[in-house]
Design a protein around this motif. Structure first.
Motif, PDB file in Angstrom:
ATOM      1  N   UNK A 142       1.459  11.726  23.113  1.00 48.75           N
ATOM      2  CA  UNK A 142       0.351  11.787  22.422  1.00 48.75           C
ATOM      3  C   UNK A 142      -0.470  10.483  22.828  1.00 48.75           C
ATOM      4  N   UNK A 143      -1.116   9.968  21.685  1.00 53.16           N
ATOM      5  CA  UNK A 143      -1.677   8.679  21.920  1.00 53.16           C
ATOM      6  C   UNK A 143      -1.701   7.842  20.659  1.00 53.16           C
ATOM      7  N   UNK A 144      -2.047   6.656  20.492  1.00 56.00           N
ATOM      8  CA  UNK A 144      -2.242   6.033  19.236  1.00 56.00           C
ATOM      9  C   UNK A 144      -3.019   6.711  18.564  1.00 56.00           C
ATOM     10  N   UNK A 145      -2.792   6.600  17.167  1.00 49.13           N
ATOM     11  CA  UNK A 145      -3.504   7.435  16.118  1.00 49.13           C
ATOM     12  C   UNK A 145      -4.189   6.233  15.273  1.00 49.13           C
ATOM     13  N   UNK A 146      -4.146   4.930  15.408  1.00 47.82           N
ATOM     14  CA  UNK A 146      -4.444   4.065  14.569  1.00 47.82           C
ATOM     15  C   UNK A 146      -3.432   2.991  13.984  1.00 47.82           C
ATOM     16  N   UNK A 147      -3.898   2.139  13.241  1.00 50.80           N
ATOM     17  CA  UNK A 147      -2.997   1.175  12.716  1.00 50.80           C
ATOM     18  C   UNK A 147      -3.041   1.275  10.973  1.00 50.80           C
ATOM     19  N   UNK A 148      -2.256   1.648  10.261  1.00 52.75           N
ATOM     20  CA  UNK A 148      -2.138   1.798   9.046  1.00 52.75           C
ATOM     21  C   UNK A 148      -1.366   0.840   8.377  1.00 52.75           C
ATOM     22  N   UNK A 149      -1.794  -0.098   7.906  1.00 52.57           N
ATOM     23  CA  UNK A 149      -0.836  -1.008   6.976  1.00 52.57           C
ATOM     24  C   UNK A 149      -1.352  -2.302   7.301  1.00 52.57           C
ATOM     25  N   UNK A 150      -0.602  -3.656   6.877  1.00 47.14           N
ATOM     26  CA  UNK A 150      -0.954  -4.854   7.033  1.00 47.14           C
ATOM     27  C   UNK A 150      -1.394  -5.278   8.470  1.00 47.14           C
ATOM     28  N   UNK A 151      -2.365  -6.183   8.747  1.00 42.45           N
ATOM     29  CA  UNK A 151      -2.608  -6.625   9.938  1.00 42.45           C
ATOM     30  C   UNK A 151      -1.525  -7.395  10.760  1.00 42.45           C
ATOM     31  N   UNK A 152      -1.458  -7.733  11.813  1.00 38.43           N
ATOM     32  CA  UNK A 152      -0.281  -8.453  12.440  1.00 38.43           C
ATOM     33  C   UNK A 152      -0.223  -9.901  12.020  1.00 38.43           C
ATOM     34  N   UNK A 153      -1.278 -10.545  11.692  1.00 45.64           N
ATOM     35  CA  UNK A 153      -1.329 -11.882  11.190  1.00 45.64           C
ATOM     36  C   UNK A 153      -0.821 -11.733   9.881  1.00 45.64           C
ATOM     37  N   UNK A 154      -0.970 -10.706   9.075  1.00 45.65           N
ATOM     38  CA  UNK A 154      -0.201 -10.824   7.597  1.00 45.65           C
ATOM     39  C   UNK A 154       1.152 -10.098   7.564  1.00 45.65           C
ATOM     40  N   UNK A 155       1.748  -9.944   8.721  1.00 49.50           N
ATOM     41  CA  UNK A 155       3.180  -9.456   8.690  1.00 49.50           C
ATOM     42  C   UNK A 155       3.121  -7.913   9.082  1.00 49.50           C
ATOM     43  N   UNK A 156       2.169  -7.206   9.258  1.00 47.02           N
ATOM     44  CA  UNK A 156       2.320  -5.868   9.895  1.00 47.02           C
ATOM     45  C   UNK A 156       2.925  -5.769  11.282  1.00 47.02           C
ATOM     46  N   UNK A 157       3.815  -4.960  11.593  1.00 42.19           N
ATOM     47  CA  UNK A 157       4.323  -4.679  12.772  1.00 42.19           C
ATOM     48  C   UNK A 157       4.065  -3.500  13.427  1.00 42.19           C
ATOM     49  N   UNK A 158       4.020  -3.275  14.687  1.00 44.49           N
ATOM     50  CA  UNK A 158       3.773  -2.189  15.367  1.00 44.49           C
ATOM     51  C   UNK A 158       4.576  -0.940  15.066  1.00 44.49           C
ATOM     52  N   UNK A 159       6.006  -1.140  14.855  1.00 40.26           N
ATOM     53  CA  UNK A 159       6.803   0.110  14.373  1.00 40.26           C
ATOM     54  C   UNK A 159       6.672   0.595  12.791  1.00 40.26           C
ATOM     55  N   UNK A 160       6.058  -0.430  12.106  1.00 40.70           N
ATOM     56  CA  UNK A 160       5.611  -0.038  10.578  1.00 40.70           C
ATOM     57  C   UNK A 160       4.324   0.651  10.556  1.00 40.70           C
ATOM     58  N   UNK A 161       3.240   0.264  11.452  1.00 34.90           N
ATOM     59  CA  UNK A 161       1.884   0.361  11.165  1.00 34.90           C
ATOM     60  C   UNK A 161       1.221   1.327  12.254  1.00 34.90           C
ATOM     61  N   UNK A 162       1.630   1.221  13.248  1.00 35.97           N
ATOM     62  CA  UNK A 162       1.061   2.130  14.461  1.00 35.97           C
ATOM     63  C   UNK A 162       1.387   3.578  14.379  1.00 35.97           C
ATOM     64  N   UNK A 163       0.282   4.570  13.961  1.00 35.12           N
ATOM     65  CA  UNK A 163       0.395   5.853  14.031  1.00 35.12           C
ATOM     66  C   UNK A 163       0.306   6.408  15.165  1.00 35.12           C
ATOM     67  N   UNK A 164       0.899   7.702  15.351  1.00 33.02           N
ATOM     68  CA  UNK A 164       0.880   8.563  16.672  1.00 33.02           C
ATOM     69  C   UNK A 164      -0.078   9.679  16.386  1.00 33.02           C
ATOM     70  N   UNK A 165      -0.791   9.925  17.390  1.00 30.19           N
ATOM     71  CA  UNK A 165      -1.952  11.112  17.422  1.00 30.19           C
ATOM     72  C   UNK A 165      -1.099  11.898  18.150  1.00 30.19           C
ATOM     73  N   UNK A 166      -0.830  13.130  17.486  1.00 30.03           N
ATOM     74  CA  UNK A 166      -0.346  14.359  18.214  1.00 30.03           C
ATOM     75  C   UNK A 166      -0.489  15.593  17.746  1.00 30.03           C
ATOM     76  N   UNK A 167      -0.915  16.538  18.080  1.00 33.46           N
ATOM     77  CA  UNK A 167      -1.206  17.974  17.481  1.00 33.46           C
ATOM     78  C   UNK A 167      -0.022  18.970  17.709  1.00 33.46           C
ATOM     79  N   UNK A 168       0.990  18.546  18.236  1.00 31.28           N
ATOM     80  CA  UNK A 168       1.964  19.589  18.327  1.00 31.28           C
ATOM     81  C   UNK A 168       2.775  19.706  16.916  1.00 31.28           C
ATOM     82  N   UNK A 169       3.572  20.798  17.087  1.00 32.62           N
ATOM     83  CA  UNK A 169       4.197  21.519  15.830  1.00 32.62           C
ATOM     84  C   UNK A 169       5.579  21.318  16.099  1.00 32.62           C
TER      85      UNK A 169
END
Length: 222
Positions: A195-222
């Motif tokens: 896929x590709x990144x689907x955005x960042x949902x959660x706290x900003x990195x400077x506020x403690x948000x981590x890529x594992x918690x906040x970066x979403x995956x854009x993928x149209x598969x089933x």
């Protein structure tokens, strides 16, 4: 190919560039951006985003989202990529002085400039491989898209964003290493999963948000 531009003196740089090359040469690269793809069994902690019409808001977030951030459930993705290790102008943080950065840039200039110039065409070719008339018709039906929507998504938005992301990733490999950039490492994971990144949902990195918690995956598969 990424490893063919020049001799690479650093074993760690060569190894990580090899990982990047493996991602964009695998069969599933960008396949998840189309209907009929298979969603990976192991999503590696990613939440999946499946809304093509709003993909640009998630990954090419307009600046007006800064004005009223409470209205949006996602953060300004480009700014997050540029935060700390994501911005080439800040690579001096990895070195004693900026002369070290300039020396690295000179050493690897064939890769840095060659890849940025050459990688757009393989992205377009990969998209054309998966994008068929039947695929377009299915996308229109499932997501209520128009031909104009599809042309924007597949001919404009996605190629330019993918190019930007991979240029950033290659820069990070050369100027510091993926281990020093959890954001770019997670970015590459999105593409490795098809896929590709689907955005960042959660706290900003400077506020403690981590890529594992906040970066979403854009993928149209089933």
């Amino acid at each position: 190919m990424l490893l063919d531009y020049q001799e690479i003196g650093s074993d760690s740089v060569k190894r990580e560039l090899g990982l990047v090359q493996q991602v964009y040469t695998q069969d599933v690269f960008l396949k998840g951006l189309f209907l009929g793809a298979r969603l990976p069994e192991d999503l590696e902690g990613f939440r999946v985003f499946k809304d093509p019409i709003n993909l640009d808001m998630r990954i090419q977030t307009p600046d007006y989202c800064y004005d009223e951030p409470e209205k949006w459930d996602f953060q300004h993705f480009t700014s997050i990529l540029e935060w700390n290790e994501g911005d080439p102008s800040l690579y001096f943080r990895f070195y004693d002085n900026y002369d070290d950065v300039l020396a690295i840039q000179k050493e690897y200039k064939k890769i840095l400039y060659g890849f940025a110039d050459d990688f757009y065409e393989p992205i377009v070719n990969r998209i054309q491989k998966f994008r068929t008339n039947d695929q377009d018709d299915a996308m229109k039906k499932k997501y209520s898209l128009t031909s104009t929507n599809l042309e924007y998504i597949y001919a404009d938005l996605i190629p330019n964003i993918v190019l930007d992301h991979f240029v950033r990733i290659v820069d990070i490999v050369i100027f510091g290493g993926l281990e020093r950039s959890p954001i770019c490492k997670r970015l590459l994971d999105c593409y490795r999963l098809g896929g590709m990144p689907g955005g960042w949902v959660g706290p900003l990195p400077e506020d403690g948000g981590t890529p594992e918690q906040c970066m979403e995956l854009y993928h149209l598969g089933e």
